[in-house]
Design an enzyme around this catalytic site. Structure first.
Site, PDB file in Angstrom:
ATOM      1  N   ASP A  13       0.834  -1.200   0.000  1.00 49.99           N
ATOM      2  CA  ASP A  13       0.000   0.000   0.000  1.00 49.99           C
ATOM      3  C   ASP A  13       0.875   1.259   0.000  1.00 49.99           C
ATOM      4  O   ASP A  13       1.708   1.450   0.883  1.00 49.99           O
ATOM      5  CB  ASP A  13      -0.906  -0.012   1.240  1.00 49.99           C
ATOM      6  CG  ASP A  13      -2.089   0.946   1.121  1.00 49.99           C
ATOM      7  OD1 ASP A  13      -1.895   2.065   0.614  1.00 49.99           O
ATOM      8  OD2 ASP A  13      -3.196   0.561   1.530  1.00 49.99           O
ATOM      9  N   CYS A  53      -7.226   4.558  -2.632  1.00 51.03           N
ATOM     10  CA  CYS A  53      -7.206   3.124  -2.377  1.00 51.03           C
ATOM     11  C   CYS A  53      -8.410   2.381  -2.965  1.00 51.03           C
ATOM     12  O   CYS A  53      -8.239   1.407  -3.702  1.00 51.03           O
ATOM     13  CB  CYS A  53      -7.139   2.890  -0.864  1.00 51.03           C
ATOM     14  SG  CYS A  53      -6.889   1.163  -0.416  1.00 51.03           S
ATOM     15  N   ASP A 320      -1.130  -0.616  -4.598  1.00 47.72           N
ATOM     16  CA  ASP A 320      -2.400  -0.049  -5.061  1.00 47.72           C
ATOM     17  C   ASP A 320      -2.185   1.316  -5.718  1.00 47.72           C
ATOM     18  O   ASP A 320      -2.803   1.642  -6.724  1.00 47.72           O
ATOM     19  CB  ASP A 320      -3.433   0.023  -3.923  1.00 47.72           C
ATOM     20  CG  ASP A 320      -2.943   0.783  -2.699  1.00 47.72           C
ATOM     21  OD1 ASP A 320      -1.753   1.155  -2.629  1.00 47.72           O
ATOM     22  OD2 ASP A 320      -3.759   0.998  -1.771  1.00 47.72           O
ATOM     23  N   HIS A 321      -1.273   2.124  -5.146  1.00 51.65           N
ATOM     24  CA  HIS A 321      -0.998   3.459  -5.677  1.00 51.65           C
ATOM     25  C   HIS A 321       0.315   3.937  -5.081  1.00 51.65           C
ATOM     26  O   HIS A 321       0.960   3.227  -4.302  1.00 51.65           O
ATOM     27  CB  HIS A 321      -2.134   4.430  -5.353  1.00 51.65           C
ATOM     28  CG  HIS A 321      -2.549   4.402  -3.910  1.00 51.65           C
ATOM     29  ND1 HIS A 321      -1.724   4.855  -2.890  1.00 51.65           N
ATOM     30  CD2 HIS A 321      -3.669   3.933  -3.313  1.00 51.65           C
ATOM     31  CE1 HIS A 321      -2.334   4.672  -1.742  1.00 51.65           C
ATOM     32  NE2 HIS A 321      -3.517   4.103  -1.951  1.00 51.65           N
TER      33      HIS A 321
END
Length: 510
Positions: A13, A53, A320-321
């Site tokens: 994450d 997210c 995710d990013h």
């Protein structure tokens, strides 16, 4: 005999792409990620197609662009009709296990408005079986701590305050009050090993999620002191945040509004007030959290080695990013900057060892992960999927019609913790942007705000907007047309290949 095939999908994450040693971050100590890069293919130009997210994970796990899955922001529901990786895996005979979270709000048409999941940021996506929950509200982790005998403070999140009564919340080299043995990273790792050992020799799919290096940016001992601030890369930003704010009204909103409290538990002050020294310390802590996750992955990899499962397992490592980390005076994952959208992707395919250790520069997107996994398992990729299997690229057989640009989106409608829509005087369906980006140009199109154009060759930091420059009007028109064509080409197509006629229903592949 049919060969056993396992899949380990590792989803960290907020880990940005330039914090990968194989891509230039030589200051990092990540021996286990390094192993993945040596034995697999590392993708240099990989992006999430949406942030933050919830939308990012919706795209990753459905293979759909934001414009199609429409879970456009955290707290916005995901339509239950969409196929996702969990459901697709069940279609090829796998019981997909999930550790961590997906930040998915359920379709309100499938449940009651009183469903407690609507009081949360998000819950688990349908189709997966949780074997190590974090949501809701991190209860799985905090319950694990209590079961381990750790005395939880009244405010449970105080475990992420700096150690010491005289500690001041904020960027610090002090350790967190929770130890590494009891960190959330340790929790996810224990859950993973418990699942894998319980599974034995049966084929498996595991979505192994880690919360880190997501904030709060504070690391347990010894990871808090693994890196020196002076060794961290310098920020990419203008001298003053107001210089950046002048570029665009959406950017001005975030530059004025982002506080430090969401990134350092208990801290005050605005993100735009952070000095270079504090940012470097924050980055050193971020790097420490990365090394903590890497050490945890080493435990999982050791189990795969010891049980001789490594050779039968497709491993996909991604995030995710990304995270702004002070670049452009911003924190978090927002807007249109590369720091928020460029993420790691490393794939170890035991069937494609000839390309081990290579860096692949083709444009790839998070929507490619689902079709890659389903294709590797011999399943049929869902018709609606916007991504494409990376299998041919992993085998060194890049298709001639592979994408020529990256495409990603961001929706900034109001949610309970942020209100750009109200501040900018827009309707909720006007609060969207999309980006078309290649090696030379980056074009940002807004539904109801002025566009942006950056010359990446001469302005890699993206400080000078050329969209209003008459000399670049042709480039703006070309990339606006690219964006429109891309959206038209990827319009929802679940049923568009069927035809009715005198002989009944027919299905056309092309």
């Amino acid at each position: 005999m049919v060969r056993k095939r396992n899949v380990l999908l590792i989803v960290v994450d907020q880990w940005r792409a330039d914090f990968v040693p194989a891509l230039g971050a030589g200051f990092l100590k990540t021996p286990n990620l390094d192993r993945l890069c040596r034995e697999g293919v590392t993708f240099r130009n990989h992006v999430t197609t949406a942030v933050p997210c919830g939308p990012a994970r919706a795209s990753l796990l459905t293979g759909l662009y934001l414009m199609n899955h429409r879970a456009v922001q955290n707290t916005v529901p995901l339509d239950a009709r969409h196929m996702n990786l969990g459901k697709a895996l069940r279609g090829v005979g796998y019981d997909p296990a999930l550790i961590g979270y997906t930040t998915t709000v359920p379709d309100p048409r499938t449940t009651s408005a009183k469903d407690p999941r609507f009081t949360l940021l998000g819950d688990l996506m349908e189709g997966f079986r949780s074997v190590g929950a974090f949501e809701p509200s991190m209860e799985g982790y905090f319950g694990w701590l209590a079961q381990k005998g750790y005395p939880l403070p009244e405010n449970r999140e105080d475990i992420w305050l700096p150690e010491g009564e005289d500690a001041v919340p904020g960027a610090t080299d002090r350790p967190s009050r929770i130890t590494a043995e009891l960190s959330d990273t340790a929790y996810f790792t224990e859950r993973a090993l418990t699942y894998l050992k319980g599974r034995g020799t049966k084929p498996w799919f595991l979505h192994l999620g880690y919360w880190r290096p997501h904030p709060p940016f504070i690391a347990p001992e010894p990871y808090n002191r693994m890196y020196r601030p002076e060794d961290m890369p310098a920020t990419v930003r203008s001298e003053h945040w107001r210089d950046e704010a002048a570029q665009h009204p959406l950017l001005e909103f975030y530059l004025r509004g982002i506080g430090q409290g969401s990134f350092f538990h208990g801290a005050g002050g605005a993100a735009n007030e952070m000095e270079e020294a504090s940012i470097r310390q924050m980055r050193a802590t971020y790097a420490g959290l990365i090394s903590e996750v890497d050490a945890a992955l080493g435990e999982v990899f050791a189990h795969l080695d010891a049980t001789d499962q490594w050779k039968d397992t497709l491993i996909v490592f991604t995030s995710d990013h990304g995270e702004q980390l002070g670049d452009h005076h911003l924190l978090g994952k927002i807007g249109f900057h590369d720091e928020s959208f460029r993420i790691p992707l490393v794939v170890v395919d035991p069937d494609a060892c000839d390309r081990a250790g290579q860096i692949e520069s083709s444009f790839t997107e998070s929507v490619d992960v689902l079709p890659t996994i389903i294709d590797w398992l011999g399943g049929e990729v869902p018709r609606a999927c916007d991504g494409r299997s990376l299998g041919p690229i992993l085998r060194g057989e890049k298709p001639a019609d592979w994408r020529e640009h990256l495409f990603y989106e961001y929706d900034f409608r109001d949610v309970y913790y942020s209100h750009p829509q109200k501040e900018l005087g827009l309707g909720q369906d006007d609060c969207s942007l999309c980006v078309v980006q290649d090696e030379r140009w980056k074009y940002v199109h807004f539904a109801a705000l002025p566009p942006l154009l950056f010359d990446l060759g001469n302005d890699p930091g993206q400080f000078r907007n050329l969209a209003d420059d008459p000399a670049h009007a042709v480039v703006v028109a070309e990339y606006a047309q690219r964006a429109l064509s891309h959206r038209m080409r990827h319009a929802e197509r679940t049923l568009t290949h069927f035809r009715s006629g005198p002989e009944g229903l027919q299905e056309k592949s092309r």
